[in-house]
Design a protein around this motif. Structure first.
Motif, mmCIF file in Angstrom:
data_model
loop_
_atom_site.group_PDB
_atom_site.id
_atom_site.type_symbol
_atom_site.label_atom_id
_atom_site.label_comp_id
_atom_site.label_asym_id
_atom_site.label_seq_id
_atom_site.Cartn_x
_atom_site.Cartn_y
_atom_site.Cartn_z
ATOM 1 N N GLY A 137 60.125 41.030 43.292
ATOM 2 C CA GLY A 137 59.383 39.797 43.032
ATOM 3 C C GLY A 137 59.976 38.671 43.872
ATOM 4 N N GLY A 138 59.475 37.463 43.689
ATOM 5 C CA GLY A 138 60.013 36.324 44.436
ATOM 6 C C GLY A 138 61.495 36.169 44.152
ATOM 7 N N TRP A 157 51.109 40.904 38.764
ATOM 8 C CA TRP A 157 52.313 40.934 37.926
ATOM 9 C C TRP A 157 51.970 40.889 36.432
ATOM 10 C CZ3 TRP A 157 57.478 40.537 39.849
ATOM 11 C CH2 TRP A 157 58.461 40.108 38.948
ATOM 12 N N GLU A 161 52.815 29.171 42.780
ATOM 13 C CA GLU A 161 51.826 29.563 41.770
ATOM 14 C C GLU A 161 51.498 28.397 40.822
ATOM 15 O OE1 GLU A 161 52.156 33.604 40.241
ATOM 16 O OE2 GLU A 161 53.570 34.101 41.823
ATOM 17 N N TRP A 202 58.332 30.468 47.705
ATOM 18 C CA TRP A 202 58.407 31.824 48.251
ATOM 19 C C TRP A 202 59.394 31.892 49.424
ATOM 20 C CZ3 TRP A 202 56.293 35.538 45.335
ATOM 21 C CH2 TRP A 202 55.170 35.255 44.560
ATOM 22 N N TYR A 209 57.925 45.217 34.156
ATOM 23 C CA TYR A 209 59.190 45.437 33.431
ATOM 24 C C TYR A 209 59.205 46.748 32.630
ATOM 25 C CZ TYR A 209 59.282 40.334 34.251
ATOM 26 O OH TYR A 209 59.217 39.098 34.812
ATOM 27 N N TRP A 266 61.489 32.520 44.279
ATOM 28 C CA TRP A 266 60.058 32.421 43.984
ATOM 29 C C TRP A 266 59.583 30.971 44.135
ATOM 30 C CZ3 TRP A 266 57.844 31.758 38.483
ATOM 31 C CH2 TRP A 266 56.467 31.886 38.493
ATOM 32 N N ASP A 279 56.699 40.272 48.684
ATOM 33 C CA ASP A 279 55.862 39.164 49.164
ATOM 34 C C ASP A 279 56.502 38.567 50.409
ATOM 35 O OD1 ASP A 279 53.896 38.557 46.738
ATOM 36 O OD2 ASP A 279 55.867 38.915 45.866
#
Ligand code: BGC
Ligand code: BGC
Length: 663
Positions: free
Chosen positions: A102-103, A336, A538, A472, A366, A476, A140
């Motif tokens: 993830g980020g 996600w 986001e 990012w 998760y 994140w 990403d």
């Protein structure tokens, strides 16, 4: 000890219970074996093994492998786990098909070698499974490989939209693929091909712009750059793509209605789209049609809803339109934990609905054990058919074969030489130059002469690669400060001017300590003020108020005190409301989120290169106008029109248009 499995992949599986026993023994895991009570499959399959033969057509390999797989292995392929959540041994135990970062999901030591070793470790676990199916690792890398420290960070897509140069975007897609593969990763959750209608959205900068044609052309160019194999690439036999791109988020994200989101305090992100189907098709589908035609093999579903139903549950859009009508034959990955959102109180129903609607791989991310058990139960209950499972797995395997993963599960490590290579840095610098949009240039204050006697530079953004790069990047939500290699704006200006020029920097715009020979306050010929948004990503970046902050206005006023002229550089993920502040500076430049190569800004300020960038978003005049874009403002004139329209951008020598006073 597990290895003997792989000698006879076609005849191995005698009975499910044997499989489960050995799985448990191999993994040393304490997890309950999940394959206890399955019926034996492919017991006497003595047909020749085709899937390991790179000389076979991909679809033959897919079918050959699929028929050898038991349900648990198929479900494993449909499971994507976040790397921090996967327990040691579980990739093998559960035959997990995919892992993601993830980020900010970097290894403890954030170097290309550590990334590579980390992915390789997971890959080894995947290859220790009975059928030795490689996993696919995703990340990403949305403006370069932003999670990797000291990668080449390109401008976020909003800047590439302003540059509007498909060849440039193609080259950036390629360069990003190289740096990502160099760290062991073949799959990029990028490009965002949202046609963004409301700049208050926290993902505005991830989009190329607000117009369908522009998004379509740049999104396709990026995908082609990332996926196309070039001469000299080290590829496996049968491999058809270089790296995997993910056009996202299907469909219509960026078109949600203000305050329609039910995620935390998000306003637009993960919200609801209410347009009729003809608009959905005309405005938001073309980028996907083009991406599929160009060979897209993965699409990510959107968190958003259409007419109140989550995209992850939209069988019509996912299956009938994307897969059947458009002929997309790759796989759909969820966002996600996004399947879970369909029925927040009913996980089972959410999973069943989403898989049946057409989502092929679940970014769980998760609790994969619960997902796997839920899937198993759903198949046992007949709520998800085995045909549907086969369809999903077929699509996933097709992509793995297309990437050559079976022959070469890890990419060519010699690609590490491309990370921050001269070629990539030049490319990023070019992208920065071309992305700059000149909004205002009174009295021709720009371009600056390299011999300007005194230049002041103000604002933290002038000396901060984190602000220059936005969300990012390393994390994140982005990371303020200079944590990457790169060129800040202040160092770029210093490097550009001739020796005779004096450049002074103060983040607060306070230059009172500088005096002339007579002891009077030193007056600069020009002050460059960098105004920077704090990074966000986001829905965290959804903002009702996009005007300049009080601190920014203060900085502007401060900077005027000791200067003959002021040039503002905006580091921003969206157009901001600057109508009232425009008179406070002679020149305004939108630099978006340019990334690590700040020299591109100096290149244009000092006229080594021209301004060519044009707005890919309408620039609003007031908050009351929002949302405003080319689709809803075409008949608006005067004070009702945007401050600067879509496509606007001055060049040197052009006279500044009259800016209306509207009260
Ligand atoms: C992001 C991830 C991030 C996570 C943090 C997600 O929505 O996409 O990349 O790491 O949130 O909670
Ligand atoms: C984002 C996606 C991203 C994923 C993985 C989600 O929160 O919406 O764009 O690819 O996380 O980081």
């Amino acid at each position: 000890m597990c290895k003997f499995f792989s000698f006879f992949p076609s005849t191995l599986l005698r009975a499910g219970f044997l499989f489960s026993l050995i799985l448990a023994a191999c993994s040393g895991s304490t997890a309950t074996p999940i394959v206890e009570d399955i019926a034996p499959i492919a017991t006497e399959d003595t047909s020749p093994v085709l899937y390991t033969d790179p000389g076979q057509p991909i679809d033959v390999r897919v079918e050959d492998l699929l028929k050898r797989m038991i349900l648990e292995e198929k479900i494993g392929q449909m499971t994507q786990v976040e790397k921090g959540s996967i327990k040691a041994g579980d990739i093998t135990t559960y035959a997990i098909g995919s892992i993601l970062s993830g980020g900010g999901g970097s290894p403890a030591k954030n170097t290309p070698q550590e990334w590579y070793a980390m992915v390789e470790g997971y890959q080894e676990e995947a290859l220790a499974t009975r059928l030795e199916i490689p996993l696919i690792y995703g990340v990403d890398a949305i403006h370069g490989h932003g999670n990797l420290q000291n990668a080449t960070i390109f401008p976020h897509n909003i800047g590439l939209g302003a540059a509007n140069n498909p060849e440039l975007v193609d080259a950036i897609g390629r360069a990003t693929a190289e740096e990502m593969l160099a760290s062991g990763i073949p799959w990029n959750f990028s490009p965002v091909i949202a046609v963004v209608q409301d700049v208050r959205w926290g993902r505005t900068y991830e989009g190329f712009g607000e117009e369908t044609a522009l998004v379509t052309s740049l999104g396709t160019a990026y995908l082609e750059g990332m996926q196309t194999i070039q001469e000299g690439d080290l590829v496996s036999e049968g491999q058809t793509i270089f790296a995997l791109a993910t056009p996202k988020h299907y469909i219509g994200d960026g078109a949600t209605i203000w305050d329609s989101s039910s995620t935390g305090d998000y306003k637009l992100d993960q919200g609801n789209i209410q347009v009729p189907e003809n608009i959905l098709r005309e405005r938001y589908l073309p980028p996907y049609i083009s991406a599929v035609d160009a060979g897209a093999l993965n699409v990510m579903a959107s968190f958003s809803s259409w007419k109140g139903l989550k995209m992850h549950a939209q069988e019509y859009l996912l299956n009938d339109v994307l897969k059947v009508e458009l002929g997309f034959n790759g796989f759909i990955v969820s966002d996600w934990q996004a399947m879970d959102q369909i029925y927040p109180d009913d996980y089972y129903a959410s999973i069943v609905t989403s898989v049946n609607a057409g989502v092929d791989m679940n970014m769980v991310p998760y609790d994969y054990v619960t997902f796997i058990e839920t899937m198993k139960k759903a198949v046992d209950n007949g709520d998800i058919s085995e045909e549907r499972i086969d369809e999903a797995v077929r699509r996933i395997l097709r992509v793995k074969f297309s990437l050559g993963l079976f022959e070469r599960p890890m990419p060519d490590p010699s690609l590490q030489a491309t990370i921050r290579s001269q070629e990539h840095l030049e490319l990023a610098r070019q992208a920065v130059r071309e992305s700059l949009v000149l909004l205002k240039n009174e009295k021709d204050v720009l371009p600056l002469s390299k011999e300007t006697p005194v230049i002041f530079v103000a604002g933290q953004g002038a000396n901060d690669l984190g602000l220059q790069s936005g969300g990012w990047t390393l994390e994140w939500q982005g990371k303020v400060g200079n944590h990457n290699e790169g060129t800040t704006i202040i160092s770029a200006i210093r490097a550009a001017v001739s020796e005779s020029a004096r450049v002074e920097y103060n983040s607060d715009g306070n230059f009172s300590e500088f005096t002339d020979d007579a002891g009077n306050p030193l007056v600069a010929d020009v002050t460059v003020v960098v105004l920077a948004e704090n990074p966000y990503a986001e829905g965290v970046g959804d903002a009702a108020d996009i005007s300049l902050t009080n601190a920014e206005v203060k900085l502007l006023n401060e900077a005027r005190k000791q200067s003959k002229a002021v040039v503002v550089i905006l580091l921003t993920g969206r157009p901001r409301i600057i109508t009232d502040e425009l008179p406070l500076a002679e020149a305004w430049v939108a630099a978006w989120l340019p990334g690590t190569e700040g020299s591109g800004i100096a290149d244009v300020l000092f006229n080594d290169f021209p301004f060519t960038g044009k707005l890919s978003y309408s620039w609003p005049r007031t908050h009351e106008q929002l949302p405003i874009n080319i689709y809803n403002s075409q008949d608006k004139t005067g004070c009702d029109a945007p401050l600067f329209p879509f496509g606007y951008g001055l060049e040197y020598g052009e006279s500044v248009p009259e800016i209306l006073e509207c009260k």
